[in-house]
Structure formats: C-alpha cells, structure tokens
Design an enzyme around this catalytic site. Structure first.
Site, PDB file in Angstrom:
ATOM      1  N   ASN A 112     -11.854   4.916   8.215  1.00 48.42           N
ATOM      2  CA  ASN A 112     -12.244   3.498   8.192  1.00 48.42           C
ATOM      3  C   ASN A 112     -11.258   2.751   9.086  1.00 48.42           C
ATOM      4  O   ASN A 112     -10.135   2.481   8.679  1.00 48.42           O
ATOM      5  CB  ASN A 112     -12.176   2.993   6.742  1.00 48.42           C
ATOM      6  CG  ASN A 112     -12.413   1.499   6.646  1.00 48.42           C
ATOM      7  OD1 ASN A 112     -12.849   0.862   7.615  1.00 48.42           O
ATOM      8  ND2 ASN A 112     -12.129   0.933   5.487  1.00 48.42           N
ATOM      9  N   TRP A 113     -11.710   2.439  10.297  1.00 55.32           N
ATOM     10  CA  TRP A 113     -10.779   1.823  11.261  1.00 55.32           C
ATOM     11  C   TRP A 113     -10.555   0.338  10.992  1.00 55.32           C
ATOM     12  O   TRP A 113      -9.729  -0.292  11.621  1.00 55.32           O
ATOM     13  CB  TRP A 113     -11.301   2.036  12.690  1.00 55.32           C
ATOM     14  CG  TRP A 113     -11.328   3.474  13.121  1.00 55.32           C
ATOM     15  CD1 TRP A 113     -10.890   4.566  12.422  1.00 55.32           C
ATOM     16  CD2 TRP A 113     -11.814   3.982  14.370  1.00 55.32           C
ATOM     17  NE1 TRP A 113     -11.078   5.713  13.152  1.00 55.32           N
ATOM     18  CE2 TRP A 113     -11.645   5.388  14.355  1.00 55.32           C
ATOM     19  CE3 TRP A 113     -12.387   3.395  15.501  1.00 55.32           C
ATOM     20  CZ2 TRP A 113     -12.023   6.206  15.424  1.00 55.32           C
ATOM     21  CZ3 TRP A 113     -12.760   4.203  16.570  1.00 55.32           C
ATOM     22  CH2 TRP A 113     -12.581   5.601  16.536  1.00 55.32           C
ATOM     23  N   LYS A 114     -11.333  -0.225  10.089  1.00 54.38           N
ATOM     24  CA  LYS A 114     -11.216  -1.655   9.739  1.00 54.38           C
ATOM     25  C   LYS A 114     -11.259  -2.515  11.002  1.00 54.38           C
ATOM     26  O   LYS A 114     -11.940  -2.162  11.954  1.00 54.38           O
ATOM     27  CB  LYS A 114      -9.948  -1.904   8.908  1.00 54.38           C
ATOM     28  CG  LYS A 114      -9.821  -0.941   7.734  1.00 54.38           C
ATOM     29  CD  LYS A 114      -8.788  -1.360   6.743  1.00 54.38           C
ATOM     30  CE  LYS A 114      -8.605  -0.264   5.713  1.00 54.38           C
ATOM     31  NZ  LYS A 114      -7.770  -0.651   4.607  1.00 54.38           N
ATOM     32  N   HIS A 145     -16.506  -1.985   0.032  1.00 51.58           N
ATOM     33  CA  HIS A 145     -15.054  -1.751   0.159  1.00 51.58           C
ATOM     34  C   HIS A 145     -14.309  -2.847  -0.600  1.00 51.58           C
ATOM     35  O   HIS A 145     -14.743  -3.995  -0.621  1.00 51.58           O
ATOM     36  CB  HIS A 145     -14.653  -1.754   1.640  1.00 51.58           C
ATOM     37  CG  HIS A 145     -13.263  -1.270   1.849  1.00 51.58           C
ATOM     38  ND1 HIS A 145     -12.164  -2.067   1.632  1.00 51.58           N
ATOM     39  CD2 HIS A 145     -12.784  -0.052   2.206  1.00 51.58           C
ATOM     40  CE1 HIS A 145     -11.064  -1.356   1.867  1.00 51.58           C
ATOM     41  NE2 HIS A 145     -11.408  -0.133   2.211  1.00 51.58           N
ATOM     42  N   GLU A 182     -11.809  -4.531   0.080  1.00 52.99           N
ATOM     43  CA  GLU A 182     -11.437  -5.714   0.876  1.00 52.99           C
ATOM     44  C   GLU A 182     -12.610  -6.687   0.947  1.00 52.99           C
ATOM     45  O   GLU A 182     -12.420  -7.901   0.968  1.00 52.99           O
ATOM     46  CB  GLU A 182     -10.971  -5.276   2.270  1.00 52.99           C
ATOM     47  CG  GLU A 182      -9.583  -4.646   2.201  1.00 52.99           C
ATOM     48  CD  GLU A 182      -9.298  -3.593   3.250  1.00 52.99           C
ATOM     49  OE1 GLU A 182     -10.037  -3.509   4.250  1.00 52.99           O
ATOM     50  OE2 GLU A 182      -8.320  -2.845   3.056  1.00 52.99           O
ATOM     51  N   GLU A 226     -11.485   4.445  -4.748  1.00 55.68           N
ATOM     52  CA  GLU A 226     -10.340   3.861  -4.060  1.00 55.68           C
ATOM     53  C   GLU A 226      -9.618   2.885  -4.984  1.00 55.68           C
ATOM     54  O   GLU A 226     -10.001   1.702  -5.068  1.00 55.68           O
ATOM     55  CB  GLU A 226     -10.802   3.110  -2.804  1.00 55.68           C
ATOM     56  CG  GLU A 226     -11.505   3.986  -1.795  1.00 55.68           C
ATOM     57  CD  GLU A 226     -11.355   3.429  -0.388  1.00 55.68           C
ATOM     58  OE1 GLU A 226     -10.803   4.149   0.455  1.00 55.68           O
ATOM     59  OE2 GLU A 226     -11.752   2.285  -0.151  1.00 55.68           O
ATOM     60  N   GLY A 241      -3.647   0.870   1.533  1.00 50.67           N
ATOM     61  CA  GLY A 241      -2.757   0.260   2.512  1.00 50.67           C
ATOM     62  C   GLY A 241      -1.368  -0.042   1.980  1.00 50.67           C
ATOM     63  O   GLY A 241      -0.592  -0.762   2.599  1.00 50.67           O
ATOM     64  N   SER A 301      -4.089   5.350   0.783  1.00 51.86           N
ATOM     65  CA  SER A 301      -2.836   5.884   1.333  1.00 51.86           C
ATOM     66  C   SER A 301      -2.832   7.405   1.479  1.00 51.86           C
ATOM     67  O   SER A 301      -1.797   8.048   1.264  1.00 51.86           O
ATOM     68  CB  SER A 301      -1.641   5.414   0.497  1.00 51.86           C
ATOM     69  OG  SER A 301      -1.549   3.997   0.549  1.00 51.86           O
ATOM     70  N   GLY A 350      -7.847   4.988   5.692  1.00 52.74           N
ATOM     71  CA  GLY A 350      -7.672   3.766   6.461  1.00 52.74           C
ATOM     72  C   GLY A 350      -6.602   3.946   7.521  1.00 52.74           C
ATOM     73  O   GLY A 350      -6.839   4.521   8.588  1.00 52.74           O
ATOM     74  N   GLY A 351      -5.388   3.490   7.216  1.00 52.50           N
ATOM     75  CA  GLY A 351      -4.288   3.474   8.191  1.00 52.50           C
ATOM     76  C   GLY A 351      -4.102   4.769   8.966  1.00 52.50           C
ATOM     77  O   GLY A 351      -3.978   4.755  10.200  1.00 52.50           O
TER      78      GLY A 351
END
Ligand code: PEP
Length: 252
Positions: free
Chosen positions: A9-11, A95, A97, A167, A173, A213, A234-235
């Site tokens: 997930n490159w956001k 998600h 977010e 999640e 994150g 993470s 993600g990251g």
C-alpha cells in the site's frame, strides 16, 4: 487451498518516476516467489504507468480506494469500472486511515465491497482495533462488529473472492508490530466467524493478511502462524529490498 498475498500500500507517496522504478524493481524479482501472490497499490494517478511497468510479470495491480457507484455526479471519485480499465485486480477498502480521517463507516465500506465484487475486483477489506479498544480487552468484539458490518450480505463465492486485512490501528506506521500470538488470535477469530456464517471449507479458502509495521525482520514469524496468509505492507513497500525481503519471508 489459499495462496498467500503480499500487497504494498504505497499510500500518498512517491513521484511518478519513483513509482515506476519501484514497480519495475519488484516485477524483476517476482518470479523468484512463485508460491506467493504479489500486488502493488499505487495512488490512482500512477495506476496506468505502474500497470505498464509490471505488465507480463507476476505482480498484480491494486487501487487504494474507490466509490461504490458505477458513474455519475461524484466529483473527485473513481468508479469500480475505471479501476478495471486501468488493469486493477485488487482494491483496498476500509483502510483505517480512511475510517479515521475520512469518516468511512462499516456500512459505506460494505457498499464498496459489493460494488467491487460486482465489477470483478477483489476487495482487500481492512479492519482492526484502536489501542484503547485493545487495552480495554475489546479487540475481538470490535473485530466481530467490523466483520459483520463491512462484510455483510456476501455470498459464499464472494467471500472467497474477498481478502481480509487485519490491521491493528496502533501498529500501522508506528513501528509497533502485533506479536505473532496477538495477530494469530484475531485471524483465528475471523476464520471462525466465516465458518459460522458459511462453513469451515469456505473459511479455509479466505485469504487473511496481517498489516501493521511488517518488515523483513518480523515477517517470517508472523507468516509462520497458521492463519496468517501474507501481509498488507505500508512503509516497507516503498523500498524494493524491504518489500522483497518481506516476500522472501513467506515460506508456506
Ligand atoms: C498500512 O497502511 O496498511 C500499513 C500496514 O502500514 P505500515 O506497514 O507502514 O504499518
């Protein structure tokens, strides 16, 4: 039997050229991992370029969101058919977010899930508890409510087409990963909920990812859990060596 899925997930990150370079780097190595399904989910505006960069490889394309209506006066939104036209196989829905910053509710997410499936997309439906909910001992209760709400009304076949991403919000994150035991407890509960609603055979076929993470150094112990079928990353999905290092941790 279900195949593990590792999705990036490159956001809201990367320039267009960085996105293409990252996609090319992942696509180049993907053949080394024939037992793992791999996907990248760039921002909408890079879908076409990234789709070209991964064409002919084992890497699938996913989007990070969509609107549940087929077309119309929904300024700024993207329809399921538009994602299909871009070559998407997956779409991330619900998600945390989006739940947190954009007010998405389980019932709105549920509409999106149905619209995605109708269009032939595989939804990756995210759910997970907040830190305060975990600390109050309410994790499984929250998960049950999100499962019932966001995945309401699916046929057994649609359930199999749907990927669930557990999640925990406190792990996204933050560098704080759930322990394999904490994650497995929730994955097992989700599989029980699917078995209760459908049957145990259906439950065994649904892919349930962990997200929060995940890094190359913690992936392997998470993936060793019987009910964890890969990860939503993600990251670490923004760095080819880290994303590929996570994929390499999938030995099942
Ligand atoms: C995510 O946003 O889906 C996620 C899991 O992020 P991170 O890996 O950075 O925690």
């Amino acid at each position: 039997m279900r195949r593990p899925l590792i999705a990036g997930n490159w956001k809201m990150n990367l320039t267009r050229s960085e996105a293409v370079a990252l996609a090319e780097a992942v696509a180049k190595q993907a053949d080394q991992y024939p037992t793992v399904d791999i996907a990248v989910c760039p921002p909408f505006v890079y879908l076409e370029a990234v789709g070209r960069a991964i064409a002919g490889s084992r890497v699938a394309l996913g989007a990070q969101n969509m609107y549940p209506e087929p077309s119309g006066a929904f300024t700024g939104e993207i329809s399921p058919m538009m994602l299909c036209e871009m070559g998407c196989r997956y779409v991330i829905l619900g998600h945390s977010e989006r739940r947190q910053w954009l007010g998405e509710t389980d019932s709105f997410i549920n509409k999106k899930v149905h619209a995605a499936l109708k269009a032939g997309l595989q939804p990756i439906v995210c759910l997970g508890e907040q830190l305060a909910e975990r600390e109050a001992g309410h994790t499984l209760e929250v998960i049950r409510a999100q499962f019932e709400g966001s995945l309401a009304g699916l046929t057994a076949q649609q359930m199999i087409q749907t990927v669930i991403a557990y999640e925990p919000v406190w792990a996204i994150g933050t560098g704080k990963v759930a322990t394999p035991h904490q994650a497995e407890e929730v994955h097992l509960e989700l599989r029980k909920l699917i078995a209760q609603r459908y049957n145990p055979e259906i439950a065994q076929q649904v892919v349930i990812q962990y997200g929060g993470s995940v890094k190359p150094d913690n992936a392997q112990e998470l993936f060793a859990q019987p009910d964890i079928d890969g990860a939503l990353v993600g990251g670490a999905s923004l760095k080819p060596d880290q994303f590929l290092g996570i994929i390499a941790g999938m030995k099942k």
